[in-house]
Design a protein around this motif. Structure first.
Motif, short mmCIF file in Angstrom:
data_model
loop_
_atom_site.label_atom_id
_atom_site.label_comp_id
_atom_site.label_asym_id
_atom_site.label_seq_id
_atom_site.Cartn_x
_atom_site.Cartn_y
_atom_site.Cartn_z
N GLY B 163 -33.79 41.19 -15.54
CA GLY B 163 -35.02 40.20 -15.57
C GLY B 163 -35.18 39.22 -14.41
N MET B 164 -34.15 39.26 -13.60
CA MET B 164 -33.94 38.66 -12.34
C MET B 164 -35.18 38.88 -11.26
SD MET B 164 -30.40 38.09 -10.27
CE MET B 164 -29.45 36.62 -10.73
N SER B 165 -35.91 37.96 -10.83
CA SER B 165 -36.92 38.58 -9.78
C SER B 165 -36.38 39.08 -8.67
CB SER B 165 -37.64 37.44 -9.32
OG SER B 165 -36.73 36.43 -8.40
N ALA B 167 -36.69 38.15 -5.47
CA ALA B 167 -35.95 37.19 -4.45
C ALA B 167 -34.75 36.64 -5.04
CB ALA B 167 -37.17 35.97 -4.51
N ASP B 168 -34.56 36.49 -6.36
CA ASP B 168 -33.22 35.95 -6.96
C ASP B 168 -32.23 37.03 -6.76
OD1 ASP B 168 -34.62 33.56 -7.63
OD2 ASP B 168 -34.73 33.92 -9.78
N ALA B 169 -32.64 38.17 -6.90
CA ALA B 169 -31.70 39.42 -6.92
C ALA B 169 -31.06 39.58 -5.47
CB ALA B 169 -32.14 40.67 -7.26
N LYS B 170 -32.04 39.42 -4.53
CA LYS B 170 -31.86 39.30 -2.99
C LYS B 170 -30.74 38.24 -2.75
CE LYS B 170 -33.85 39.67 1.47
NZ LYS B 170 -35.17 39.61 2.22
N ALA B 171 -31.03 37.25 -3.60
CA ALA B 171 -30.42 35.83 -3.03
C ALA B 171 -28.88 36.08 -3.32
CB ALA B 171 -31.08 34.53 -3.82
N THR B 172 -28.59 36.97 -4.33
CA THR B 172 -27.18 37.04 -4.88
C THR B 172 -26.40 37.83 -3.46
OG1 THR B 172 -27.47 39.30 -5.54
CG2 THR B 172 -27.83 37.50 -7.25
N GLY B 173 -27.07 38.51 -2.61
CA GLY B 173 -26.34 39.05 -1.52
C GLY B 173 -25.96 40.46 -1.90
N SER B 205 -43.25 43.53 -11.13
CA SER B 205 -44.08 42.73 -12.38
C SER B 205 -42.34 42.16 -13.12
CB SER B 205 -44.66 43.32 -13.22
OG SER B 205 -44.00 44.46 -13.59
N GLY B 206 -41.56 43.30 -13.46
CA GLY B 206 -40.56 42.73 -14.37
C GLY B 206 -39.12 42.21 -13.73
N GLY B 207 -39.10 42.51 -12.37
CA GLY B 207 -37.77 42.24 -11.73
C GLY B 207 -36.71 43.18 -11.82
N VAL B 208 -35.47 42.85 -12.10
CA VAL B 208 -34.60 43.86 -12.33
C VAL B 208 -34.51 44.41 -13.71
CG1 VAL B 208 -31.92 44.25 -12.53
CG2 VAL B 208 -32.92 42.62 -10.73
N VAL B 209 -35.08 45.74 -13.77
CA VAL B 209 -35.24 46.36 -14.99
C VAL B 209 -34.13 47.06 -15.43
CG1 VAL B 209 -37.65 46.12 -15.17
CG2 VAL B 209 -36.61 48.20 -13.96
#
Lengths: 167, 276
Positions: B163-165, B167-173, B205-209
């Protein structure tokens, strides 16, 4: 060759045209259809006696296995394409007989899971519950996937249907 | 479900179209039988060479288990068919095969659709008596699960969450090659490599699916190499399909286990709402 594989060979001869046709509907092109059918049948054949013990209808079993293999294979293909950057070029790509069919082109753009739901419903004639069981998802998921797919198809091919979408 | 709407009729017409036929190559049947024989031989070789070494890690005696050869990991042989250009009508109905040499199927699988009930034919026989009498008992060549295996689930992997977008997923590195946001559904590898998680699927649309596991195991210690018996023990509400099993993680997400025809998990996924 063992008796088991002789029997399997006969089964393949009889079922190959139907399975290739089904694979064509499922994958959207003859190459992937042949690849899918061959891979799944080899796997099934190596366990033929076992598979027949497990199911009264090996053909239906194989079609479900093809639907699932198609869905899971797609993820790997996407990954490989990301790595390779270059999509595979086939010099002798034959002309798709459905190239000018709007509905066929719209189907091709559906995500594999949605396409599988449509094929199981309209090619195989399965019920919602049967599709859910075949794909290992909930009936609610089948419903939402189907209605998404139908909405996309309607949108892409224009309004050939004014009917309500009950899926 | 409205069965008679026009789009449905159009779809049925399309799927009924004779041009959907693909003509098998003359030698296609032989190639497939040869491929099946090769797989079986390889599996037996593995079982024979691995039997002694793995006897110590056998969990259950009497299970029919086999070698790790997942259908979709196999390299395909050169294509064995040519697209049909014939204008004669192909038979739309597949001829039902007959199996003179085989015993009749068990009564529970008499339903026309093999997966319409929980006691699905895709579930391998697990009773010791039946499989034992067929002299197909084999030792698995899979090692016992490592206690230190990475855990995937119930809602993500390390700091990556379903569900993470993007951008958020990318931010985890944790995402490799994550320069651009996905235009459609796209799979990303992890910077840590693919030993635990093969890839992560992200939709715009769904982020991490979805997470596709490689070496990782569920919190219940199920993963590649687990048997269906182990799956059922870990997840009593397991839903069966041909070639796969699925169970809810408790948070609206699912584990889907792709199982070889002999009942061993070959790979599995942690999946949110299937956007892709």
């Amino acid at each position: 060759m063992s008796d088991e594989l002789v029997d399997f060979g006969e089964f393949v001869q009889a079922s190959l045209p139907g399975l290739l046709r089904y694979g064509h509907a499922l994958t959207g092109n003859p190459h992937d259809a042949a690849d899918l059918v061959q891979t799944v049948l080899e796997k099934i054949g190596s366990r033929w006696t076992h598979v027949q013990r497990k199911t009264a209808d090996p053909l239906a079993y194989i079609r479900r296995a093809m639907a699932n293999a198609h869905i899971s294979r797609w993820r790997r293909l996407r990954r490989e394409n990301l790595v390779a950057e270059l999509p595979e070029q086939r010099a002798a790509e034959p002309v798709d007989p459905f190239e000018h069919e709007p509905l066929w082109r719209a189907l091709r753009e559906l995500p594999p899971r949605q396409r599988a739901v449509i094929v199981l419903r309209y090619y195989e004639g399965l019920s919602e519950a049967e599709i859910a069981s075949s794909l290992g998802v909930s009936a609610g998921t089948v419903k939402s996937q189907a209605s998404k797919a139908i909405a996309t198809l309607r949108n892409k091919i224009g309004s050939i249907s004014g009917g309500r979408d009950e899926w | 479900m409205n069965h008679d709407d026009e789009l449905g009729a159009e779809l049925r017409r399309l799927f009924d179209d004779e041009r959907l036929a693909i003509r098998p190559a003359p030698e296609a049947g032989d190639a497939i039988v040869a491929g099946a024989r090769m797989r079986r031989r390889r599996r037996r070789t593995l079982a024979a060479s691995g039997g002694v070494l793995t006897a110590a890690v056998l969990v259950t005696v009497g299970l029919v288990v086999g070698g790790p050869d997942p259908v979709t990991h196999e390299a395909a042989l050169p294509t064995t068919v040519a697209p049909s250009t014939t204008t004669t009508a192909p038979g739309p109905v597949v001829v039902p095969p007959s199996f003179p040499a085989e015993p009749p199927p068990p009564p529970t699988s008499g339903a026309p659709v093999p997966t319409s009930e929980p006691a699905s034919p895709s579930a391998p026989a697990t009773s010791g008596s039946k499989t034992g009498s067929s002299s197909k008992v084999r030792a698995t060549t899979r090692p016992a699960p490592a206690i230190t295996a990475a855990v995937l689930g119930p809602d993500g992997y390390r700091t990556l969450r379903l569900g993470m977008s993007f951008a958020d997923a990318k931010a985890t590195g944790m995402l490799a090659d994550a320069d651009s946001a996905p235009a459609g559904c796209a799979a990303y590898r992890l910077t840590e490599g693919t030993a635990n998680v093969a890839n992560v699927t992200i939709s715009p649309s769904g982020g991490v699916v979805a997470f596709t596991a490689s070496g990782a195991r569920t919190p219940e210690n199920v993963g590649a190499g687990s048997t269906v018996t182990e799956l059922k023990k870990a997840y009593p509400d397991l839903a069966a399909g041909p070639g796969n099993y699925s169970t809810a993680t408790g948070s609206g997400d699912h584990y889907t286990f792709y199982v070889s025809s002999d009942g061993v998990v070959v790979n599995w996924e942690l999946v949110a709402a299937p956007d892709c």
